[in-house]
Structures are given as C-alpha cells and as structure tokens.
Design a protein around this motif. Structure first.
Motif, PDB file in Angstrom:
ATOM      1  N   GLU A 166      -6.351  60.959   0.951  1.00 16.84           N
ATOM      2  CA  GLU A 166      -7.643  60.842   0.262  1.00 16.84           C
ATOM      3  C   GLU A 166      -7.647  59.449  -0.373  1.00 16.84           C
ATOM      4  N   ALA A 167      -8.765  58.771  -0.243  1.00 14.94           N
ATOM      5  CA  ALA A 167      -8.853  57.425  -0.830  1.00 14.94           C
ATOM      6  C   ALA A 167     -10.276  57.191  -1.329  1.00 14.94           C
ATOM      7  N   ARG A 176     -11.604  61.598   2.822  1.00 13.41           N
ATOM      8  CA  ARG A 176     -10.475  62.522   2.857  1.00 13.41           C
ATOM      9  C   ARG A 176     -10.182  62.915   4.293  1.00 13.41           C
ATOM     10  N   SER A 177      -8.882  62.816   4.656  1.00 12.38           N
ATOM     11  CA  SER A 177      -8.488  63.274   6.004  1.00 12.38           C
ATOM     12  C   SER A 177      -7.343  64.245   5.797  1.00 12.38           C
ATOM     13  N   MET A 178      -7.619  65.350   5.117  1.00 11.23           N
ATOM     14  CA  MET A 178      -6.531  66.266   4.696  1.00 11.23           C
ATOM     15  C   MET A 178      -6.751  67.645   5.297  1.00 11.23           C
ATOM     16  N   SER A 179      -7.219  67.679   6.541  1.00 13.28           N
ATOM     17  CA  SER A 179      -7.573  68.973   7.154  1.00 13.28           C
ATOM     18  C   SER A 179      -6.335  69.850   7.345  1.00 13.28           C
ATOM     19  N   GLY A 180      -5.157  69.180   7.523  1.00 11.52           N
ATOM     20  CA  GLY A 180      -3.945  69.973   7.812  1.00 11.52           C
ATOM     21  C   GLY A 180      -3.869  70.375   9.273  1.00 11.52           C
ATOM     22  N   LEU A 181      -4.911  69.986  10.042  1.00 12.97           N
ATOM     23  CA  LEU A 181      -4.923  70.332  11.470  1.00 12.97           C
ATOM     24  C   LEU A 181      -3.864  69.520  12.205  1.00 12.97           C
ATOM     25  N   THR A 191      -6.890  57.142   8.312  1.00  8.08           N
ATOM     26  CA  THR A 191      -5.626  57.330   7.588  1.00  8.08           C
ATOM     27  C   THR A 191      -4.658  56.212   7.936  1.00  8.08           C
ATOM     28  N   GLN A 192      -4.465  56.007   9.219  1.00  5.58           N
ATOM     29  CA  GLN A 192      -3.516  54.976   9.646  1.00  5.58           C
ATOM     30  C   GLN A 192      -4.030  53.586   9.300  1.00  5.58           C
ATOM     31  N   LEU A 193      -5.331  53.416   9.267  1.00  6.39           N
ATOM     32  CA  LEU A 193      -5.884  52.099   8.899  1.00  6.39           C
ATOM     33  C   LEU A 193      -5.506  51.743   7.463  1.00  6.39           C
ATOM     34  N   LEU A 194      -5.506  52.738   6.581  1.00  8.88           N
ATOM     35  CA  LEU A 194      -5.179  52.440   5.180  1.00  8.88           C
ATOM     36  C   LEU A 194      -3.678  52.274   4.948  1.00  8.88           C
TER      37      LEU A 194
END
Ligand code: FAD
Ligand code: MLT
Ligand code: ZN
Length: 441
Positions: A166-167, A176-181, A191-194
């Motif tokens: 989350e940023a 947020r990319s926290m789906s857990g999938l 996510t990887q970009l950050l």
C-alpha cells in the motif's frame, strides 16, 4: 512557518520543528549528507500520510520519506535549503498475523527488520533478507531501496520477498495491491515499480511479504590469496549457498583491532560461506586455511569479522572515508579488484578496503583519502567508469540517492532515464517527492 498546518493532521507532538529534535532526521547515517527541514512530521496511519501529502502537494512543499535513516547514499535526508518536510514513517509499525498456510504477513512500513525477524521466528518462519542495520532499517525503507544484504545469493533481494504493498502518491491518492491472490495478471506491476524507487514515486505505508521456512546451515570460514580463489571456494557449493561473503585483509585487520578478535588466517582474503544441505569433509580437504563454525559463538565471531567492517572503518577513519557499492560480472571480479586497489598508489589515497557479497559480484569499496577530500570526486568517477567498462552497476544494493544521481548514465541508457523521468512526472507531477534523489537534476 508558512504552508499547511500539519499539526491538525498528526497533532503537535508529531510535528517537530526545534533544531535539536530535527537534527537526527536531517543528517544521514554516514554523516556525509546534512540538510535542513521545515519540519519532521510523524504520521501513524495511511490516512494521515494521505492528508499530509495532499496538503504538501497543493502547497508545493517537498517531502522526503524516511524510515530508519540508515541509507548510505543520502536519499533519506533533505538537501540543504530545501525547506522540505521529512516524513518519518517509523510510527506505522503494526505487524499482522502470519498465515500458517502460506507464510504471508502484512506489516507497516515503519516496522524494523529485527522486529520482523523476531515476529517470523516466533511463528516458526524466517524472513529472507538480513543486513547489519537490522535494528533500525525499516521494511518501507528496505522496499524503497530494494535492499540486498547477506542472503541475496540464496533468497534474492527485497523485491523478491514483496507480494504487495500500500502506498500514497504525491497527490494523496492511496494505491493498494494487497489482494493476497497468488495470481493477478491485470496490468502494470505497480508494486514492483515502487520497489527501488527510493521515495521518489510514492510513500510506502504497508507491505505484504512472503516468509520462508528456516533451514539448517553450516558456516565455513576460509582463507585464500585471490578473489579468483575465493570464487572457487564458494562456487563449489553453488545451488546450496545461503551466504557467500569476502573480506580483504585490511578490512578484517581493522575489525580485529577495533573489536579485539584475532585475524584467523595469514591470507590476503577471508571468505565466509553459509551452506544448506551439509558440508562433507572431502569438500574442504584441498583448503589449507579453513574452519567450520562449531557453535553459536563461532558463528557470532565469524559474522562479526564481516558485519563489523563498516563500523571498524568508521572508528579508525584517519581521513575522509568514502564508500562505493558496485557490482560486476563474476568473471570480472578478480580483475576489477586489482584495478581498484591500484588506486592506492594515487596521491591523496591512504587506504582502499574491499569487502562484500562475493557471489553477487558486489564489492563495497571503502576509500580513505586525505582530509581535504580533494581526490574523492575524481576517485568516485574513475571507479564508477571502470565498473561501467566491465558492464557492472554503479550501485549494487544501496540505491542511487543524491550520491550517484550524476553517475546514473554509467549504468542506465538515455532512453531508460527518459522513461524513468516520464514515470516520475506521471506519478509526481509537482515533483515534490524526494527531488534530486535517483534522477539527475
Ligand atoms: P532510510 O534510510 O530511511 O531511507 C532510504 C531511502 O528509502 C530514501 O530514499 C527514503 O526516501 C526512502 N524511504 C524510506 N522509507 C520509505 C517509505 N516508507 N516509502 C517510500 N520511500 C521510503 N543495504 C543493503 O542493501 N545491504 C546491506 O547489506 C546493508 N547493510 C548496511 C549496514 C549498515 C551498518 C548500514 C548503516 C546500512 C546498511 N545498508 C545495507 C543500507 C540501508 O540499511 C538500506 O538501504 C535500508 O534499506 C534502508 O532502510 P531505512 O528504513 O533506514 O531507510
Ligand atoms: C554491508 O554489506 O556491510 C553493507 O552494504 C553496508 C556497507 O556497505 O557498509
Ligand atoms: Zn552490503
């Protein structure tokens, strides 16, 4: 102080303006970068981070995200006269439960590495990244610098442990990319970009991480007289390496003097190799100088010889000490060692110490030069250009920061730098996030 009243967002206790309270936040760990800030602001929630960024973005006030302030390239402190806000994320220190079925855990950006290690171990898990600044370095800072450390050869760098995050963007928007999938192939990987963005694209507030199961390892300490010989020792355990570190003689002698442990072998180099899956006696029988850690005390002493070099060099610093963090292809490592140590013959250069993560092709190069620092810049440029000739990187794991922004072209093409500028402009249109860090002005 003109500009938005940030005390309304975080309360007066968490907006620091008095010089004595601000001092620790505006000088970096090396002491080489000292700036000043209009205030240090310490949010506790993502909503507070969002409100602060929104207000600063509208007011055109620069923001320097900061975790443990252990970065080594000047990226975590404001430039002199910047009038920036230092945004300290250390209060975002919640740790979620560890999912027993998957070993996944979600932690706040301000959680320290040692707190995460303890949390994982208590649940029978382990975290794949470790580094000597573990008591202060934060998970948010480690994601932002894509930290490496001693276990990259076995577990990869920080980005490999990150499942989602989350940023908050400069505008205050939260992503947020926290789906857990386990699988989610729906567009660019933000996510990887950050990861590795060094506080220039967004402020990381929470991270979802993959833990690993602890593994039994053997720790070997060996002595040898060339980098090529060191590579031969470590490579015989390829595929089973948890760590492979090299220390040259002057570095280990400095540790010996400062912390008072004997130098184990009379050789030019010491190699520390941590191996999973056992070590047979015959795999070491050709080595004249070698020993296996027999207990925890041995392990502690062997790792001290490696992890205390930075501290020892700082303690013994007889001039201006200055460090580079380079990587080259393994095939070039021995040659590059000889080319860099040849600078010892240059006027003004008092000592050159090399140590680092052997099987990552990553040397930390410690120069001690005459106190006037006159040779430092020329030496930096010469070594970084030498690394570029060998197809290496001007920054293996510490990031670019302010320190190497002007040398970025030695490792990234004009097209890549233009693309990075385009991404920066899209995500931070007012350019308030960590200006001068990573991308040359
Ligand atoms: P800070 O120093 O506070 O910040 C570092 C960068 O990240 C800055 O650009 C900052 O703006 C940005 N940032 C910080 N938090 C956030 C956030 N939440 N969101 C967005 N951006 C953020 N590094 C290695 O890779 N390998 C090593 O082996 C290693 N060993 C070290 C040993 C010692 C003794 C020391 C002092 C440092 C070492 N480091 C090493 C460097 C340092 O610990 C790492 O770079 C670490 O990742 C920094 O974490 P931090 O929380 O201190 O970040
Ligand atoms: C290390 O490997 O010790 C770190 O990267 C820190 C340093 O370079 O001093
Ligand atoms: Zn390192």
């Amino acid at each position: 102080m003109s500009g938005p009243d940030l005390t309304e967002i975080v309360g007066t206790d968490h907006v620091l303006t008095s010089p004595d309270l601000v001092a620790a936040y505006v000088t970096d760990w090396t002491g080489r970068y000292r700036g000043d800030a209009r205030a240090v602001v310490r949010p506790q929630t993502v909503d507070q981070v969002s409100s602060i960024l929104h207000a600063c973005n509208i007011a055109g006030i620069d923001v320097v995200p900061q975790g443990g302030n252990t970065g080594l390239v000047g990226g975590s402190v404001p430039a002199p006269g910047s009038g920036a806000v230092v945004l300290s994320l250390t209060r975002l220190n919640s740790m979620g439960p560890i999912d027993p079925a998957t070993g996944q855990v979600t932690v706040g950006a301000g959680v320290t590495l040692s707190a995460l290690h303890a949390h994982a171990h208590a649940a029978g898990w382990s975290f794949g990244v470790d580094l000597a600044a573990r008591d202060s370095a934060t998970i948010g800072g480690m994601v932002a610098t894509n930290a490496g450390g001693i276990h990259v050869v076995g577990n990869g760098m920080m980005r490999k442990q990150v499942l989602g995050l989350e940023a908050v963007l400069a505008t205050g928007e939260v992503i947020r990319s926290m789906s857990g999938l386990a699988k989610n192939n729906t567009g660019y990987d933000l996510t990887q970009l950050l990861c590795g963005s060094e506080g220039t694209l967004g402020v990381i507030t929470e991270v979802s991480l993959q833990l690993i199961r602890p593994r039994d390892t053997e720790l070997i300490l060996a002595g040898c007289d060339s980098v090529a010989a060191a590579l031969k020792i470590a490579s015989r355990f390829a595929g089973r390496l948890a760590a492979a570190e090299i220390m040259d003689r002057s570095g280990i002698e400095s540790v010996s003097r400062v912390i008072g442990i004997a130098v184990p072998f009379p050789t030019s180099f010491h190699v520390l190799v941590e191996v999973t899956g056992g070590v047979s006696a015959d795999s070491l029988e050709d080595l004249e100088h070698v020993t296996l850690a027999m207990d925890a005390r041995d392990r502690e002493n062997y790792w001290a010889l490696r992890e205390r070099i930075t501290e020892a060099m700082a303690a013994e610093g007889t001039g201006v000490s200055h460090k580079l963090d380079i990587s080259v292809p393994l095939a070039d490592l021995d040659t590059v060692y000889r080319e860099i140590t040849a600078y010892l013959d240059q006027p003004g250069v008092r000592d050159v110490v090399l140590f680092g993560h052997l099987m990552d092709g990553n040397f930390h190069v410690f120069f001690t030069t005459d106190a006037d620092g006159s040779v430092e810049q020329a030496l930096d440029t010469a070594v970084l250009e030498l690394v570029a000739v060998h197809g290496g990187s001007i920054s293996a794991e510490h990031g670019v920061g302010h320190m190497k922004a002007d040398h970025l072209h030695l490792s990234r093409s004009a097209a890549e730098i233009a693309s990075m500028r385009g991404i920066k402009a899209a995500l931070d249109p007012e350019g308030i996030l960590n200006p001068g860090v990573l991308l040359p002005k």
